[in-house]
Design an enzyme around this catalytic site. Structure first.
Site, PDB file in Angstrom:
ATOM      1  N   TRP A  99       0.841  -1.211   0.000  1.00 36.59           N
ATOM      2  CA  TRP A  99       0.000   0.000   0.000  1.00 36.59           C
ATOM      3  C   TRP A  99       0.869   1.252   0.000  1.00 36.59           C
ATOM      4  O   TRP A  99       0.575   2.228  -0.693  1.00 36.59           O
ATOM      5  CB  TRP A  99      -0.976  -0.003   1.178  1.00 36.59           C
ATOM      6  CG  TRP A  99      -1.931  -1.147   1.074  1.00 36.59           C
ATOM      7  CD1 TRP A  99      -2.057  -2.195   1.936  1.00 36.59           C
ATOM      8  CD2 TRP A  99      -2.876  -1.396   0.016  1.00 36.59           C
ATOM      9  NE1 TRP A  99      -3.016  -3.067   1.485  1.00 36.59           N
ATOM     10  CE2 TRP A  99      -3.530  -2.615   0.321  1.00 36.59           C
ATOM     11  CE3 TRP A  99      -3.223  -0.717  -1.154  1.00 36.59           C
ATOM     12  CZ2 TRP A  99      -4.518  -3.166  -0.499  1.00 36.59           C
ATOM     13  CZ3 TRP A  99      -4.212  -1.264  -1.970  1.00 36.59           C
ATOM     14  CH2 TRP A  99      -4.841  -2.464  -1.646  1.00 36.59           C
ATOM     15  N   ASP A 166      -1.992   6.760   6.257  1.00 33.72           N
ATOM     16  CA  ASP A 166      -3.007   5.822   5.778  1.00 33.72           C
ATOM     17  C   ASP A 166      -3.317   4.885   6.940  1.00 33.72           C
ATOM     18  O   ASP A 166      -2.488   4.074   7.336  1.00 33.72           O
ATOM     19  CB  ASP A 166      -2.448   5.046   4.572  1.00 33.72           C
ATOM     20  CG  ASP A 166      -3.389   3.938   4.077  1.00 33.72           C
ATOM     21  OD1 ASP A 166      -4.462   3.738   4.677  1.00 33.72           O
ATOM     22  OD2 ASP A 166      -3.036   3.281   3.076  1.00 33.72           O
ATOM     23  N   LYS A 190     -12.063  -2.049   6.255  1.00 30.43           N
ATOM     24  CA  LYS A 190     -11.259  -2.944   7.084  1.00 30.43           C
ATOM     25  C   LYS A 190     -11.740  -2.928   8.540  1.00 30.43           C
ATOM     26  O   LYS A 190     -11.750  -3.936   9.203  1.00 30.43           O
ATOM     27  CB  LYS A 190      -9.774  -2.562   7.047  1.00 30.43           C
ATOM     28  CG  LYS A 190      -9.195  -2.365   5.649  1.00 30.43           C
ATOM     29  CD  LYS A 190      -8.962  -3.671   4.928  1.00 30.43           C
ATOM     30  CE  LYS A 190      -8.640  -3.490   3.450  1.00 30.43           C
ATOM     31  NZ  LYS A 190      -7.602  -2.540   3.121  1.00 30.43           N
TER      32      LYS A 190
HETATM   33  C1  LIG Z   1      -7.019  -2.010   1.779  1.00 28.68           C
HETATM   34  C2  LIG Z   1      -6.037  -0.936   1.930  1.00 28.68           C
HETATM   35  C3  LIG Z   1      -5.927   0.112   0.996  1.00 28.68           C
HETATM   36  C4  LIG Z   1      -6.763   0.174  -0.254  1.00 28.68           C
HETATM   37  O1  LIG Z   1      -8.039   0.593   0.021  1.00 28.68           O
HETATM   38  P1  LIG Z   1      -9.126   0.816  -1.123  1.00 28.68           P
HETATM   39  O2  LIG Z   1     -10.243   1.426  -0.362  1.00 28.68           O
HETATM   40  O3  LIG Z   1      -9.428  -0.531  -1.702  1.00 28.68           O
HETATM   41  O4  LIG Z   1      -8.545   1.725  -2.143  1.00 28.68           O
HETATM   42  C5  LIG Z   1      -4.995   1.102   1.236  1.00 28.68           C
HETATM   43  N1  LIG Z   1      -4.209   1.082   2.321  1.00 28.68           N
HETATM   44  C6  LIG Z   1      -4.279   0.085   3.231  1.00 28.68           C
HETATM   45  C7  LIG Z   1      -3.386   0.114   4.423  1.00 28.68           C
HETATM   46  C8  LIG Z   1      -5.195  -0.946   3.068  1.00 28.68           C
HETATM   47  O5  LIG Z   1      -5.273  -1.934   3.970  1.00 28.68           O
END
Ligand SMILES: *Cc1c(COP(=O)(O)O)cnc(C)c1O
Length: 356
Positions: A99, A166, A190
């Site tokens: 990511w 993030d 998540k």
């Molecule tokens: C799943 C995830 C993403 C991607 O998220 P989307 O909403 O599918 O774009 C980005 N960063 C992390 C840490 C993730 O676990």
């Protein structure tokens, strides 16, 4: 059979949040209309949005000077919006997994990217330390929880430049000092709600610094000026987030959630560390409490499929490791009950008795 949902994402949500969301689809708060068939500018939806924002502020103790907004496009769109809005000359990134790499790739479209440290030399099984953050960077970007590799930055970094994180897979899993961050963002799917909504906690002093023209929808200022309502927001996804936030508040807040998460992670990590068969893939000081990755020791590796079969018969869902790590990954997000972790530990111990 009872299912134990260890999926990495989309993933388990509090049962009560699902039940109340189902009710709101049929009839929102007894108004005789579905949440899905009323205007996003109606007072009934405005109340949903206001409470969601207020609970974010309350549960994360967000200081004055920040806005919480909800956008579409997933965390992945933020990988592009962040440099579009904030990278004038140079940005610093910490490379701790896939990511982070995706975020770095987008930033390179907009300017110079300084990758201050990477754990790619050992397949991202640790969080780099002892790096320095350049004082002339426009911002420093981190991924607090590396969903795929199971490593996590479980502390709030002091950064000399605006810190952007993030937190897709560990938001609301522990109390954080929001004042250390200029922006926190993540996809909801998540740890918070359904796919389709992205939360952004943005410090207002980040706005208005861009030296380039930014298309309207990609400009944060658009979405802070008319908070989450410039265009139609993902109304249903926001509603389910609200129900999850109410559940967290009802339990006693993020500190209580953190204690529950620590107990779950300890139970599973102890079982891994005391096992003759299984071994963790992440350095102990970098382990995630959200995604717990482990494999079978070399001499037992041909038994991974057999364990997967046993786990399946016991209702375990989503424990297959990501293809870039192999083995197993148990995601122990906020809504996962400790009983599910105990069931996994029991299965591991049962398997070990007959196979090691
Ligand atoms: C799943 C995830 C993403 C991607 O998220 P989307 O909403 O599918 O774009 C980005 N960063 C992390 C840490 C993730 O676990």
């Amino acid at each position: 059979m009872k299912k134990h949902n260890f999926s990495a994402g989309p993933s388990i949500l509090p049962r009560i949040a699902l039940e109340n969301s189902a009710k709101a689809i049929l009839d929102l708060n007894g108004i005789g209309l579905s949440l899905l068939e009323i205007s996003h500018r109606s007072k009934d939806f405005q109340a949903v949005l206001d409470e969601t924002v207020a609970l974010f502020h309350e549960l994360l103790n967000i200081p004055a000077g920040y806005q919480v907004i909800f956008l579409g496009g997933g965390a992945s769109l933020q990988f592009c919006m962040i440099p579009y809005n904030f990278l004038n000359r140079k940005a610093a990134y910490l490379e701790t997994g896939v990511w982070a790499q995706k975020a770095i790739k987008e930033a390179k479209f907009f300017g110079e990217v300084d990758v201050v440290a990477s754990s790619g030399d050992r397949n991202f099984c640790y969080i780099p330390k002892g790096y320095s953050i350049p004082a002339d960077a426009d911002y420093f970007h981190i991924t607090t929880n590396n969903t795929i590799y199971g490593s996590e930055i479980r502390y709030d970094i002091d950064s000399p430049v605006p810190l952007i994180a993030d937190m897709s897979s560990d938001i609301l899993s522990r109390p954080i000092d929001v004042s250390k961050y200029s922006m926190i963002y993540g996809g909801a799917q998540k740890n918070l709600g359904p796919a389709g909504v992205t939360f952004v906690i943005l410090k207002e002093d980040m706005l208005g610094k861009a030296e380039r023209k930014i298309p309207t929808m990609l400009n944060y200022a658009t979405h802070t000026k008319e908070p989450s309502l410039y265009n139609t927001p993902p109304v249903f996804a926001i509603y389910t987030c609200l129900e999850t936030l109410r559940w967290i508040k009802g339990l006693g807040g993020v500190k209580v959630i953190e204690a529950m998460n620590n107990a779950k992670a300890k139970l599973l990590y102890d079982a891994i560390d005391n096992s003759r068969m299984f071994v963790g893939t992440v350095d102990k000081d970098s382990r995630s409490i959200m995604n717990i990755c482990f494999v079978m020791k070399e001499q037992y590796q041909d038994k991974e499929d057999a364990f997967m079969e046993l786990a399946k018969t016991k209702g375990m869902i989503g424990i297959k490791g990501h293809r870039s790590v192999g083995g197993f990954r148990a995601s122990t997000y906020n809504a996962l009950p400790i009983e599910s972790v105990q069931a996994l530990v029991d299965a591991m111990q049962e398997f070990e008795k007959t196979n090691a």
